[in-house]
Design a protein around this motif. Structure first.
Motif, PDB file in Angstrom:
ATOM      1  N   ILE A 196       0.860  -1.193   0.000  1.00 18.40           N
ATOM      2  CA  ILE A 196       0.000   0.000   0.000  1.00 18.40           C
ATOM      3  C   ILE A 196       0.891   1.236   0.000  1.00 18.40           C
ATOM      4  CG2 ILE A 196      -0.205   0.197   2.509  1.00 18.40           C
ATOM      5  CD1 ILE A 196      -3.212   0.818   2.012  1.00 18.40           C
ATOM      6  N   GLU A 197       0.417   2.289  -0.641  1.00 17.91           N
ATOM      7  CA  GLU A 197       1.144   3.550  -0.646  1.00 17.91           C
ATOM      8  C   GLU A 197       0.227   4.673  -0.190  1.00 17.91           C
ATOM      9  OE1 GLU A 197       2.626   4.115  -4.608  1.00 17.91           O
ATOM     10  OE2 GLU A 197       0.635   4.225  -5.488  1.00 17.91           O
ATOM     11  N   MET A 198       0.848   5.681   0.381  1.00 22.88           N
ATOM     12  CA  MET A 198       0.097   6.840   0.856  1.00 22.88           C
ATOM     13  C   MET A 198       0.321   7.983  -0.127  1.00 22.88           C
ATOM     14  SD  MET A 198       0.260   8.802   4.524  1.00 22.88           S
ATOM     15  CE  MET A 198       1.912   9.435   4.324  1.00 22.88           C
ATOM     16  N   LEU A 199      -0.756   8.632  -0.499  1.00 17.05           N
ATOM     17  CA  LEU A 199      -0.680   9.784  -1.402  1.00 17.05           C
ATOM     18  C   LEU A 199      -1.068  11.030  -0.621  1.00 17.05           C
ATOM     19  CD1 LEU A 199      -2.527   8.235  -4.451  1.00 17.05           C
ATOM     20  CD2 LEU A 199      -0.079   8.498  -4.177  1.00 17.05           C
ATOM     21  N   GLU A 200      -0.224  12.048  -0.709  1.00 19.52           N
ATOM     22  CA  GLU A 200      -0.556  13.333  -0.094  1.00 19.52           C
ATOM     23  C   GLU A 200      -0.924  14.305  -1.203  1.00 19.52           C
ATOM     24  OE1 GLU A 200       1.211  16.879   2.742  1.00 19.52           O
ATOM     25  OE2 GLU A 200       2.585  15.384   1.938  1.00 19.52           O
ATOM     26  N   PHE A 201      -2.134  14.789  -1.165  1.00 16.19           N
ATOM     27  CA  PHE A 201      -2.620  15.782  -2.113  1.00 16.19           C
ATOM     28  C   PHE A 201      -2.538  17.143  -1.416  1.00 16.19           C
ATOM     29  CE2 PHE A 201      -4.337  11.969  -3.807  1.00 16.19           C
ATOM     30  CZ  PHE A 201      -4.609  12.189  -5.142  1.00 16.19           C
ATOM     31  N   SER A 202      -1.940  18.118  -2.073  1.00 11.77           N
ATOM     32  CA  SER A 202      -1.851  19.483  -1.541  1.00 11.77           C
ATOM     33  C   SER A 202      -2.309  20.448  -2.615  1.00 11.77           C
ATOM     34  CB  SER A 202      -0.428  19.828  -1.122  1.00 11.77           C
ATOM     35  OG  SER A 202       0.036  18.936  -0.154  1.00 11.77           O
ATOM     36  N   VAL A 203      -3.064  21.449  -2.221  1.00 14.08           N
ATOM     37  CA  VAL A 203      -3.530  22.453  -3.180  1.00 14.08           C
ATOM     38  C   VAL A 203      -2.962  23.809  -2.771  1.00 14.08           C
ATOM     39  CG1 VAL A 203      -5.729  22.883  -2.000  1.00 14.08           C
ATOM     40  CG2 VAL A 203      -5.526  23.381  -4.415  1.00 14.08           C
ATOM     41  N   TYR A 204      -2.431  24.518  -3.786  1.00 14.37           N
ATOM     42  CA  TYR A 204      -1.804  25.821  -3.587  1.00 14.37           C
ATOM     43  C   TYR A 204      -2.515  26.848  -4.452  1.00 14.37           C
ATOM     44  CZ  TYR A 204       2.098  23.087  -1.732  1.00 14.37           C
ATOM     45  OH  TYR A 204       2.867  22.216  -1.005  1.00 14.37           O
ATOM     46  N   LEU A 205      -2.640  28.057  -3.956  1.00 11.42           N
ATOM     47  CA  LEU A 205      -3.188  29.156  -4.737  1.00 11.42           C
ATOM     48  C   LEU A 205      -2.083  29.715  -5.625  1.00 11.42           C
ATOM     49  CD1 LEU A 205      -5.610  31.053  -5.254  1.00 11.42           C
ATOM     50  CD2 LEU A 205      -4.711  32.511  -3.440  1.00 11.42           C
ATOM     51  N   VAL A 206      -2.405  29.971  -6.882  1.00 14.29           N
ATOM     52  CA  VAL A 206      -1.451  30.559  -7.829  1.00 14.29           C
ATOM     53  C   VAL A 206      -1.893  31.995  -8.075  1.00 14.29           C
ATOM     54  CG1 VAL A 206      -0.457  30.425 -10.139  1.00 14.29           C
ATOM     55  CG2 VAL A 206      -1.058  28.321  -8.914  1.00 14.29           C
ATOM     56  N   GLU A 207      -1.009  32.939  -7.732  1.00 14.32           N
ATOM     57  CA  GLU A 207      -1.306  34.357  -7.935  1.00 14.32           C
ATOM     58  C   GLU A 207      -0.208  34.971  -8.795  1.00 14.32           C
ATOM     59  OE1 GLU A 207      -3.788  35.960  -4.187  1.00 14.32           O
ATOM     60  OE2 GLU A 207      -1.657  35.634  -3.789  1.00 14.32           O
ATOM     61  N   GLU A 208      -0.616  35.601  -9.872  1.00 13.17           N
ATOM     62  CA  GLU A 208       0.306  36.263 -10.797  1.00 13.17           C
ATOM     63  C   GLU A 208       1.389  35.303 -11.287  1.00 13.17           C
ATOM     64  OE1 GLU A 208       1.755  39.729  -8.794  1.00 13.17           O
ATOM     65  OE2 GLU A 208      -0.261  40.562  -8.570  1.00 13.17           O
ATOM     66  N   GLY A 209       1.004  34.061 -11.535  1.00 12.16           N
ATOM     67  CA  GLY A 209       1.926  33.066 -12.060  1.00 12.16           C
ATOM     68  C   GLY A 209       2.827  32.418 -11.024  1.00 12.16           C
ATOM     69  N   ARG A 210       2.749  32.859  -9.777  1.00 11.27           N
ATOM     70  CA  ARG A 210       3.584  32.296  -8.710  1.00 11.27           C
ATOM     71  C   ARG A 210       2.740  31.446  -7.775  1.00 11.27           C
ATOM     72  NH1 ARG A 210       5.840  37.420  -6.255  1.00 11.27           N
ATOM     73  NH2 ARG A 210       5.449  36.142  -4.458  1.00 11.27           N
ATOM     74  N   VAL A 211       3.282  30.304  -7.407  1.00 12.14           N
ATOM     75  CA  VAL A 211       2.597  29.398  -6.489  1.00 12.14           C
ATOM     76  C   VAL A 211       2.930  29.818  -5.065  1.00 12.14           C
ATOM     77  CG1 VAL A 211       2.346  26.994  -5.774  1.00 12.14           C
ATOM     78  CG2 VAL A 211       2.753  27.531  -8.174  1.00 12.14           C
ATOM     79  N   GLN A 212       1.901  29.911  -4.223  1.00 11.59           N
ATOM     80  CA  GLN A 212       2.142  30.258  -2.819  1.00 11.59           C
ATOM     81  C   GLN A 212       2.982  29.191  -2.137  1.00 11.59           C
ATOM     82  OE1 GLN A 212      -1.642  30.809  -0.883  1.00 11.59           O
ATOM     83  NE2 GLN A 212      -1.652  32.984  -1.332  1.00 11.59           N
ATOM     84  N   GLU A 213       3.709  29.595  -1.108  1.00  7.54           N
ATOM     85  CA  GLU A 213       4.578  28.663  -0.390  1.00  7.54           C
ATOM     86  C   GLU A 213       3.778  27.687   0.467  1.00  7.54           C
ATOM     87  OE1 GLU A 213       7.754  30.479   1.774  1.00  7.54           O
ATOM     88  OE2 GLU A 213       8.175  31.893   0.168  1.00  7.54           O
ATOM     89  N   ARG A 214       2.769  28.180   1.129  1.00  7.81           N
ATOM     90  CA  ARG A 214       1.972  27.330   2.018  1.00  7.81           C
ATOM     91  C   ARG A 214       0.744  26.814   1.272  1.00  7.81           C
ATOM     92  NH1 ARG A 214       0.184  30.008   7.302  1.00  7.81           N
ATOM     93  NH2 ARG A 214      -0.993  28.102   7.240  1.00  7.81           N
ATOM     94  N   PRO A 215       0.428  25.521   1.450  1.00 12.08           N
ATOM     95  CA  PRO A 215      -0.776  25.010   0.803  1.00 12.08           C
ATOM     96  C   PRO A 215      -2.030  25.550   1.477  1.00 12.08           C
ATOM     97  CG  PRO A 215       0.204  23.309   2.171  1.00 12.08           C
ATOM     98  CD  PRO A 215       1.137  24.477   2.196  1.00 12.08           C
ATOM     99  N   LEU A 216      -3.083  25.699   0.693  1.00  9.87           N
ATOM    100  CA  LEU A 216      -4.379  26.064   1.260  1.00  9.87           C
ATOM    101  C   LEU A 216      -4.940  24.915   2.083  1.00  9.87           C
ATOM    102  CD1 LEU A 216      -6.144  27.812  -1.745  1.00  9.87           C
ATOM    103  CD2 LEU A 216      -5.292  28.889   0.333  1.00  9.87           C
ATOM    104  N   ASN A 217      -4.697  23.706   1.582  1.00  8.09           N
ATOM    105  CA  ASN A 217      -5.231  22.528   2.245  1.00  8.09           C
ATOM    106  C   ASN A 217      -4.439  21.306   1.776  1.00  8.09           C
ATOM    107  OD1 ASN A 217      -6.981  20.985   3.795  1.00  8.09           O
ATOM    108  ND2 ASN A 217      -8.787  22.086   3.059  1.00  8.09           N
ATOM    109  N   SER A 218      -4.416  20.292   2.610  1.00  7.77           N
ATOM    110  CA  SER A 218      -3.762  19.028   2.272  1.00  7.77           C
ATOM    111  C   SER A 218      -4.644  17.885   2.746  1.00  7.77           C
ATOM    112  CB  SER A 218      -2.394  18.911   2.957  1.00  7.77           C
ATOM    113  OG  SER A 218      -1.517  19.870   2.458  1.00  7.77           O
ATOM    114  N   ALA A 219      -4.527  16.747   2.053  1.00  8.07           N
ATOM    115  CA  ALA A 219      -5.275  15.559   2.453  1.00  8.07           C
ATOM    116  C   ALA A 219      -4.476  14.327   2.056  1.00  8.07           C
ATOM    117  CB  ALA A 219      -6.653  15.535   1.794  1.00  8.07           C
TER     118      ALA A 219
END
Length: 141
Positions: free
Chosen positions: A108-131
């Motif tokens: 079994i493997e664990m997958l970490e999904f993280s979502v980041y906000l992209v503003e002006e072509g740059r990805v934020q450092e901190r994720p908005l949310n992870s699961a």
């Protein structure tokens, strides 16, 4: 005989209106109250915007996890090639990252999904949310 009016202040004299100092104090109290209400409203608006972004991030995560599992069931070859993707939702751009971690069990493997906000072509450092989600490891033949 004509009585002359005395210029001495009368005790019975009635004053109407407010003094300048009373008016200035009243205006200062109203201004302080208005500033407090303005700051309270601006804080509430800032918190609301943050909550909207986090909620949208959560919805995107749940959608991407469901899509990942569905692609796995349908054996979509494109799914194996993608680990990161861009999503456009509600006028915003988001990046979804998928990190895989193999567990000691070996099947079994664990997958970490993280979502980041992209503003002006740059990805934020901190994720908005992870699961996290888990899936069986496919045996390579």
């Amino acid at each position: 005989m004509i009585k002359s009016k005395s210029r001495e202040p009368s005790l019975h004299r009635h004053q109407s209106g407010f003094t300048l100092i009373e008016m200035m104090v009243a205006i200062a109290v109203v201004a302080i109250a208005a500033i407090a209400v303005f700051q309270s409203n601006s804080n509430a608006l800032r918190i609301q915007a943050t909550l909207e972004q986090v909620t949208m991030g959560h919805w995107i995560l749940m959608d991407q996890i469901a899509k990942h599992h569905l692609d796995k069931i349908l054996d979509d070859p494109m799914q194996k090639k993608k680990s990161d993707s861009r999503v456009y939702q509600a006028g915003q751009e988001y990046e979804v990252n998928i990190d895989t971690l193999q567990l000691e069990a070996g099947y079994i493997e664990m997958l970490e999904f993280s979502v980041y906000l992209v503003e002006e072509g740059r990805v934020q450092e901190r994720p908005l949310n992870s699961a996290f989600t888990f899936q069986p490891i496919e045996k390579q033949l």
